[in-house]
Structures are given as structure tokens and as C-alpha cells.
Design a protein around this motif. Structure first.
Motif: not given
Length: 153
Positions: A117, A119-120, A123-124
Motif C-alpha cells: 500500500e 506507493s499509493r 503518492n496520495g
């Protein structure tokens, strides 16, 4: 995993920040002692990023806390927390690197070193900060202001 150039420097900076946090030391203390890098020698840009992120850590942590809704800073895993510190320092303090490049590079670090989880999540948070920076928001001042009511409660 093999990184080169500034990507390697970011990876090294992340490793230094991680070691400093894991040993409750500053980055300068880590650099003055024995430290481990997956690939060496230490890049000058890595040193600049690690020292800068460590120096601005209270502001960066306030910013991370303000953005990671539902997650306290201490609940984040150490890799994600230090990737965010690194990326935010670079986004806020390194003029010669485009914000989108910082985000892309740190998302790649999250893929390499974090959880499925990471990278998501990274990025967010970085994307929301980038939007605010583009809109002219002083993100550090806003994060400090958001932290005050929480401290007073």
C-alpha cells in the motif's frame, strides 16, 4: 534493486533517515559513526537531503500529520514516514528539482522499500501537498496551525 544518479542519492538519504530514526539519533550523528548503505559511496546529494530533512523534521512531521487523515505519525511505518520526510523536504527546499520528479522518485522508493500500500499512500499525500503548493498555500504554516488545536485539546 539497482539505482543510479539522484535516484541512488534518494535511496541513500532514505537509508540514513531510517537509521537515524531507528537508533534515536540525528542524521549527523549517524554520519559521524558507522552507517550502512546498500550501495556506496555516499552521494553528496544524499547527504544534503538526509541532513536537510532531519533538520526540518518538526515541520515535515507536522505536515505529514496534517495530511495523513486517520493515521497518527507514530502509526505510519518507518519506511513510509521517512520517504514522506525525504520527499517533502525535496519538494519544499530543493528548487532545482521539479515537484513531479520528487513525487515520482519517492513513489518508486515506496514500491522498492515499502509495503504493497505504500506507493499509493505516499503518492496520495504528496499529490495533495503538491496541489496546495501550486495554489500558493504555505503548507508548513497551515500544518503548524492545524497542529495547535490538537496539542491544546
Amino acid at each position: 534493486m539497482h539505482f543510479g544518479g539522484r535516484t541512488l542519492a534518494r535511496s541513500q538519504a532514505l537509508q540514513l533517515l531510517f537509521q537515524a530514526e531507528a537508533n534515536s539519533r540525528s542524521v549527523i550523528e549517524v554520519l559521524d559513526g558507522d552507517y550502512a548503505l546498500s550501495e556506496g559511496p555516499l552521494d553528496d546529494y544524499a547527504r544534503r537531503l538526509a541532513l536537510g530533512a532531519d533538520e526540518r523534521r518538526p515541520d515535515l512531521d507536522a505536515l505529514i500529520s496534517a495530511r495523513s487523515t486517520g493515521w497518527s505519525l507514530s502509526r505510519l511505518n518507518s519506511v513510509d514516514r521517512n520517504i514522506l520526510r525525504l520527499a517533502l523536504y525535496e519538494m519544499l527546499s530543493v528548487e532545482e528539482v521539479d515537484i513531479a520528479v520528487s513525487i515520482d522518485e519517492c513513489v518508486e522508493l515506496a514500491k522498492a522499500y515499502g509495503t504493497d500500500e505504500s506507493s499509493r499512500f505516499v503518492n496520495g499525500i504528496l499529490g495533495r501537498v503538491a496541489d496546495d503548493l501550486e495554489a500558493g498555500v504555505d503548507v508548513v504554516a497551515a500544518a503548524r496551525a492545524a497542529a495547535r488545536p490538537a496539542e491544546e485539546a
